[in-house]
Design a protein around this motif. Sequence first.
Motif, PDB file in Angstrom:
ATOM      1  N   PRO A  23       0.811  -1.217   0.000  1.00  0.00           N
ATOM      2  CA  PRO A  23       0.000   0.000   0.000  1.00  0.00           C
ATOM      3  C   PRO A  23       0.848   1.272   0.000  1.00  0.00           C
ATOM      4  O   PRO A  23       0.366   2.337  -0.369  1.00  0.00           O
ATOM      5  N   VAL A  24       2.105   1.166   0.393  1.00  0.00           N
ATOM      6  CA  VAL A  24       2.958   2.349   0.480  1.00  0.00           C
ATOM      7  C   VAL A  24       3.581   2.677  -0.879  1.00  0.00           C
ATOM      8  O   VAL A  24       3.600   3.826  -1.304  1.00  0.00           O
ATOM      9  N   CYS A  25       4.095   1.641  -1.587  1.00  0.00           N
ATOM     10  CA  CYS A  25       4.876   1.945  -2.787  1.00  0.00           C
ATOM     11  C   CYS A  25       4.391   1.221  -4.037  1.00  0.00           C
ATOM     12  O   CYS A  25       4.968   1.393  -5.110  1.00  0.00           O
ATOM     13  N   ASP A  26       3.344   0.384  -3.929  1.00  0.00           N
ATOM     14  CA  ASP A  26       2.729  -0.228  -5.102  1.00  0.00           C
ATOM     15  C   ASP A  26       3.510  -1.419  -5.656  1.00  0.00           C
ATOM     16  O   ASP A  26       3.137  -1.960  -6.691  1.00  0.00           O
TER      17      ASP A  26
ATOM     18  N   THR B  17       5.617  -2.930 -10.370  1.00  0.00           N
ATOM     19  CA  THR B  17       4.570  -2.366  -9.528  1.00  0.00           C
ATOM     20  C   THR B  17       3.225  -2.758 -10.115  1.00  0.00           C
ATOM     21  O   THR B  17       3.136  -3.176 -11.270  1.00  0.00           O
ATOM     22  N   ALA B  18       2.175  -2.607  -9.305  1.00  0.00           N
ATOM     23  CA  ALA B  18       0.833  -2.953  -9.780  1.00  0.00           C
ATOM     24  C   ALA B  18       0.489  -2.114 -11.010  1.00  0.00           C
ATOM     25  O   ALA B  18      -0.057  -2.607 -11.987  1.00  0.00           O
ATOM     26  N   CYS B  26      -5.332  -1.855  -4.110  1.00  0.00           N
ATOM     27  CA  CYS B  26      -6.066  -1.129  -3.077  1.00  0.00           C
ATOM     28  C   CYS B  26      -5.064  -0.590  -2.065  1.00  0.00           C
ATOM     29  O   CYS B  26      -4.210  -1.331  -1.575  1.00  0.00           O
ATOM     30  N   SER B  27      -5.168   0.713  -1.759  1.00  0.00           N
ATOM     31  CA  SER B  27      -4.196   1.301  -0.827  1.00  0.00           C
ATOM     32  C   SER B  27      -4.597   1.045   0.618  1.00  0.00           C
ATOM     33  O   SER B  27      -3.858   1.380   1.529  1.00  0.00           O
ATOM     34  N   SER B 204       1.548   8.184  -0.982  1.00  0.00           N
ATOM     35  CA  SER B 204       2.989   7.888  -0.856  1.00  0.00           C
ATOM     36  C   SER B 204       3.528   7.166  -2.093  1.00  0.00           C
ATOM     37  O   SER B 204       4.725   7.159  -2.330  1.00  0.00           O
ATOM     38  N   ARG B 205       2.641   6.565  -2.898  1.00  0.00           N
ATOM     39  CA  ARG B 205       3.120   5.870  -4.103  1.00  0.00           C
ATOM     40  C   ARG B 205       3.750   6.844  -5.092  1.00  0.00           C
ATOM     41  O   ARG B 205       4.590   6.455  -5.907  1.00  0.00           O
ATOM     42  N   TRP B 208       7.497   6.989  -4.893  1.00  0.00           N
ATOM     43  CA  TRP B 208       8.170   5.851  -5.515  1.00  0.00           C
ATOM     44  C   TRP B 208       8.069   5.921  -7.029  1.00  0.00           C
ATOM     45  O   TRP B 208       8.959   5.448  -7.723  1.00  0.00           O
TER      46      TRP B 208
END
Lengths: 218, 216
Positions: A23-26, B17-18, B26-27, B204-205, B208
């Motif tokens: 959830p933080v960085c995907d 990454t997704a 989902c975050s 926060s994504r 990144w």
Amino acid sequence: MQVALADDGQTEHLDLEGLIACPVCDALHNLHPVPVGEIARCHRCHSTLMAPRASAMTQIVMLAASALILMVAAVFFPFLDLSAAGFSQESSVIDAITAFSDGLLFPLSFAVAALIVVLPAIRLAAILYVLGPMMIGERPARHAIPAFRLAEALKPWSMAEIFVVGVAVALVKIGGMAQVHVGPAFWAFVALVVITALKDTFMCRLTVWKTLEERSQS
Amino acid sequence: MQVDGLENTGRAQPILTARRAGLVACSVCGKVHAAGSDRCRRCHAPLHSRAPASLQRVWAWWLAGLVAYIPANIYPMLRTATFGHETKNTIVGGVIELMQHGSYFVAGVVFSASVMIPVGKFIAIAYLAISVRYVSALRVHTRQHLYEVVEFIGRWSMIDVFVVAILSALVQFKFVASVHPGVAAVSFALSVAFTMLSAQSFDSRLIWDADEEDQE
Ligand SMILES: [Zn+2]
Ligand SMILES: [Zn+2]
């Protein structure tokens, strides 16, 4: 559920159910069952993904229930006892919130009541409502999913621990004006803060979500 | 460690990454969905690959917090009446008074919570929001830590608001001594709430993603 995804010409088949995104960085991860007591961290940002603990549900329910009972004591028992120049005044938190509602104190006591009593109590009640039935292996209660999302959303807005530090600062400031004795409610508040912190370290968010999902389907 | 990263075999690509995989995560609960899904099937939260208009909402709450922080420093936080004589204290005034009483530690706590944390938070949020657009000097892990610190520590600014509320609720000895909250107490509480919302609006994504683009 299988999804074909094209990534620079190469096609991989990924099982969405077996995946988890940080959830933080995907970052995507393959999720195997995490053994109890171990911590699964994101390999990219190192934030904790899962940290399941043995009989965590039971411990969380017990701690949340004790915190809720302490909250009642903290609100209604005498909190501080002040005496100055012959006057003496004993007040509970509920007295303090309801007694003075003149002018600016009204929005202020409303906000304080929400941040230290109402929101933490709702959060504890929601956690009990979600985890109580799961602790004894039952299906999740109706609306358990929105209830747990509410509990998570309220986390930053439950400020009982900040209030305790505020009380300590206030005691130093009053020191010059009056004699202060802390009542049982103050200690109830301190215990409540410690128990809530302990409960939050036991609670693994993603484990609760996964368990909720599995139990709702069965 | 039982969670494996998905390494892209034989490619120089850093991390899958997704979003790069064409999926939406989902975050709230981390569940992965096919692109185009609009609600998480596990926790029913709205799904967004990246929070929509995240930066705009960050800046809007940030500005609201800053606007509320100005009167919080100018106007009195606390009005103390002793034997008919009224003294007014601003945030900084309260800290100075504590120091005059010799309570240096408590003065330090109040100063950190009411001045250093809010100011540091305005700077940190602004830096994070700007750094996702431009190349940043700080490493991506450092920026992530900065964000976590902002989220964790920001709430503690409320200490002074609680102090004012406790004092004005308790110290009510009619003529002898009474304490009333000033305008600053309310605007400071609002400022803290607005900056908390600002930090929460930040996805926060994005930190990144900026890192990912740097490497390409
Ligand atoms: Zn991560
Ligand atoms: Zn979800």
